[in-house]
Design an enzyme around this catalytic site. Structure first.
Site, PDB file in Angstrom:
ATOM      1  N   ASP A 299       0.835  -1.194   0.000  1.00 18.71           N
ATOM      2  CA  ASP A 299       0.000   0.000   0.000  1.00 18.71           C
ATOM      3  C   ASP A 299       0.880   1.258   0.000  1.00 18.71           C
ATOM      4  O   ASP A 299       1.871   1.331   0.739  1.00 18.71           O
ATOM      5  CB  ASP A 299      -0.887  -0.033   1.251  1.00 18.71           C
ATOM      6  CG  ASP A 299      -1.813   1.151   1.365  1.00 18.71           C
ATOM      7  OD1 ASP A 299      -2.704   1.281   0.511  1.00 18.71           O
ATOM      8  OD2 ASP A 299      -1.635   1.948   2.304  1.00 18.71           O
TER       9      ASP A 299
ATOM     10  N   GLU B  37       1.320  -0.477  -4.965  1.00 17.84           N
ATOM     11  CA  GLU B  37       0.443   0.629  -5.312  1.00 17.84           C
ATOM     12  C   GLU B  37       1.384   1.809  -5.545  1.00 17.84           C
ATOM     13  O   GLU B  37       1.978   2.322  -4.593  1.00 17.84           O
ATOM     14  CB  GLU B  37      -0.524   0.934  -4.178  1.00 17.84           C
ATOM     15  CG  GLU B  37      -1.470   2.076  -4.485  1.00 17.84           C
ATOM     16  CD  GLU B  37      -2.388   2.402  -3.313  1.00 17.84           C
ATOM     17  OE1 GLU B  37      -3.565   2.701  -3.546  1.00 17.84           O
ATOM     18  OE2 GLU B  37      -1.912   2.345  -2.149  1.00 17.84           O
TER      19      GLU B  37
END
Length: 698
Positions: A353, A389
């Protein structure tokens, strides 16, 4: 803080026998070895608790120090024993230090807790009205305790499916959301890790063509006070504090062992497990957040602080703080955690993330910097699937296509291109052509393979597939933020009515649009990722930010599923598996093969060249063959015809080789049609995706 004189006894230490490695608590025949990192502390205490989790039974400073690691060996802590830490040092926020021994701290290497972390004002390390002063309230009664566990047993690497990237189809899912409403699921298993291993769930995944399940965060996480005040909770789980422990709210009857068994069952079915991991920030949030572990252990080491105002945190994550992954011991914690999940729990990869926050150093995001270099050279981690990401809100944070070889990236440009094309965005044809070939202009460099692009149209963050075709605007009122949260640029299309409708024409148009979107995804070079529930048309009632909806909005209502859409998607994934030219490892650029044909070519439906000026046409035909520099075992060419226009178009494909013919194998306007030969006067329907394969006449 409780007076040390009130604690019943001190600890016994074996002088000179403890080790600074490994970190955390390691149980052995001689006792428990405890090793804790703190570069700026003055003392670190180990606190033991009775089985009730309340009564503190012993406390003493760790007696030895090696560099920045405090350590000790004691016979007083055994398997199942409860413990916590207190750390002494300056409470000097203007210097970046927030030591407060009144706050019981969690061991960052703990693998289990006696209970969940629940917000209470007494967890704050400073005084709410005086942030430069420490809060004297003892937090031990408010905190769960760490549980000492026996050494872990590593899994057999032979269990792993080791699916090649070219064959990978990812399914992004939430543990509870996927299984809470599953028909016939035993009540004791609903919403748990063990539910993922139920045979019918695994059968669903296999029939869908899934090769890897990517789970939303399952590291231990906490609910933010602002959500609790609104009667909500952190459903998605992007608020971690425990990097070595499975989140307790998903534990089933067999506890953490149930998760390990579930992973084993998925592996036996040929399905890999990828974890979405949040190392970029922690649940301690900003200065008003709780002191749970890192802040009290060594705030100035674990977090990135604003250089000219170290009482405040760099907030490149938008979540209140940013982990200082460039620090050697913080990086070590992250790498140790990743290896633990691979070697002990058996997971097959990770999705990081807000990855730029982990790669950012003093000079900005460093793709060859400390963290990414350590990750890629690690003998364990370099052998699993690594996905990032590639964006955060910090400087230089949007980095799609910039990560090093060996790391795959979520391709947000792919998402926006495909959405925009089918929603009628002007000039999107050329961008779609790029997307269908894996967005080579972003990813084809430094030897990166085509699978580096993780292609997706929907993910947990944003509209579901059904809502993408049923809502022109977001409807996030249930989140309690006045519909201000969530992305406003969704490239969605309600196709004539906002939300639910009984109009058969609108329903038919929505169904066709969903099939077109899914077909585009599965026919593109790169690695496809599906959002769990999209296969049956899951809706979130227009909520495009359901991070706090641990209810029917966030869960998948299987009983209302679209069986026809599910059947079509199964057909699509099977087709991708059958045709190697749809999932080639290398990028295609029209190079000439040994047979004189280009490995990829574009044409207009009528056989002429595409009309590229102005951004590209509404209809294109992609001719795919095996790459010129890498022969495939199946040389059958494939033609993918895309037509978003309102009219059917005549189709003229290149003449097939002698003894062969073009077969229409898929048409989104007739999703159940059997394969049939392409007639000389063939056509492609309006608003459709059609696939043709050149096959032998025999």
């Amino acid at each position: 803080m409780k007076d040390r004189d009130a604690v019943s006894s001190d600890l016994t230490w074996f002088a000179g026998q403890s080790r600074p490695n490994p970190m955390g608590v390691t149980l052995g025949p001689e006792g428990a070895n405890i090793a804790v990192f703190s570069q700026h502390a003055e003392a670190v205490e180990l606190c033991l608790f009775a089985p009730d989790g309340v009564t503190e039974t012993a406390r003493a400073p760790l007696p030895e120090r090696t560099g920045s690691v405090w350590h000790g060996l004691t016979p007083d802590l055994g398997p199942g024993g409860l413990y916590g830490l207190r750390v002494y040092g300056p409470f000097a926020p203007k210097l970046g230090h927030r030591f407060n021994p009144a706050k019981l701290l969690l061991d960052p290497y703990a693998r289990a807790l006696s209970g969940p972390v629940a917000w209470h004002p007494g967890l704050r390390g400073d005084l709410a009205g005086d942030p430069l002063s420490p809060d004297p309230e003892d937090s031990a009664s408010l905190m769960p305790k760490c549980v000492a566990l026996s050494p872990d047993r590593k899994v057999d690497p032979a269990e792993r499916p080791n699916t090649p990237w070219e064959r990978t189809v990812i399914y992004e899912a939430h543990v509870k959301g996927l299984t809470q409403l599953w028909p016939g699921m035993p009540d004791a298993l609903r919403g748990t890790y063990e539910a993922l291993g139920v045979p019918k769930v695994i059968e669903h995944l296999r029939r869908l063509g899934i090769t890897a399940v990517e789970l939303l965060p399952i590291h231990a996480f906490a609910d933010e006070p602002a959500l609790l005040d609104r009667g909500l909770s952190n459903y998605w789980g992007y608020n971690s504090f425990g990097f070595f422990m499975p989140e307790s709210r998903y534990l089933g009857p067999n506890g953490p062992a149930g998760l390990r068994e579930t992973i084993r069952r998925l592996h036996a079915a040929g399905i890999e497990v990828i974890l979405d991991v949040v190392y970029n920030h922690t649940a301690e949030s900003d200065v008003a957040g709780p002191t749970l572990s890192f802040r009290g252990l060594d705030n100035a080491s674990y977090y990135r602080l604003i250089p000219d105002a170290p009482q405040a945190y760099v907030n490149d994550t938008g979540c209140g703080n940013t982990v200082n992954a460039a620090h050697p011991f913080v990086m070590r914690l992250i790498l140790d955690s990743l290896r633990w999940w691979v070697e002990v729990m058996g997971v097959d990869g990770f999705r990081f993330d807000l990855a730029p926050a982990l790669a950012r150093e003093e000079g900005g995001v460093e793709m060859q910097g400390r963290f990414l270099s350590a990750l890629r050279q690690d003998p364990v981690l370099s052998g699993v699937k690594l996905i990032v990401e590639p964006w955060d809100i910090g400087p230089g944070g949007h980095s799609t296509g910039a990560f090093p070889a060996g790391i795959a990236e979520w391709n947000d440009r792919y998402r926006d291109t495909v959405r925009g094309f089918w929603a009628g965005e002007a000039g999107a044809g050329r961008l779609l052509a790029d997307a269908l070939l894996g967005t080579a202009d972003l990813f084809d460099k430094d030897g990166r393979p085509a699978w580096s692009s993780i292609n997706f149209i929907t993910a947990h963050d944003g509209f579901t597939l059904a809502d993408l075709t049923a809502y022109a605007e977001k409807h996030n009122q249930a989140n309690g933020e006045g519909n201000r949260d969530g992305h406003g640029h969704n490239l969605s299309d309600n196709l004539g009515a906002e939300g639910p409708t009984d109009d058969p024409a609108i329903l038919a148009a929505r169904g066709l649009r969903r099939r077109n979107l899914l077909a585009t995804l599965m026919l593109s070079q790169g690695t496809p990722m599906l959002l769990a529930g999209d296969e049956i048309g899951k809706s979130q009632a227009g909520n495009n930010n359901a991070y706090c909806q641990d209810n029917e909005i966030g869960w998948i209502a299987w009983q209302w599923g679209d069986a026809a859409l599910l059947s079509f998607l199964r057909r699509l994934t099977a087709l991708r598996g059958q045709l190697p030219v749809l999932r080639q490892p290398g990028f295609l650029h029209g190079s000439t093969r040994a047979d004189g044909a280009p490995d990829v070519a574009w044409q207009a439906p009528d056989g002429g060249p595409p009309d590229w000026p102005g951004g590209g046409p509404d209809a294109l035909v992609l001719i795919l063959r095996g790459a010129a520099d890498a022969a495939l075992p199946d040389p059958n060419p494939v033609a993918v015809a895309v037509n978003r226009g309102a009219d059917a178009l005549s189709l003229h494909l290149p003449s097939p080789a002698e003894g062969r013919r073009w077969m229409r194998v898929l048409d989104t306007t007739d999703p159940t049609a059997a394969p049939q030969p392409l007639s000389p006067d063939g056509a492609i329907a309006a608003a459709s995706v059609t696939v043709f394969v050149q096959e032998s006449l025999q």
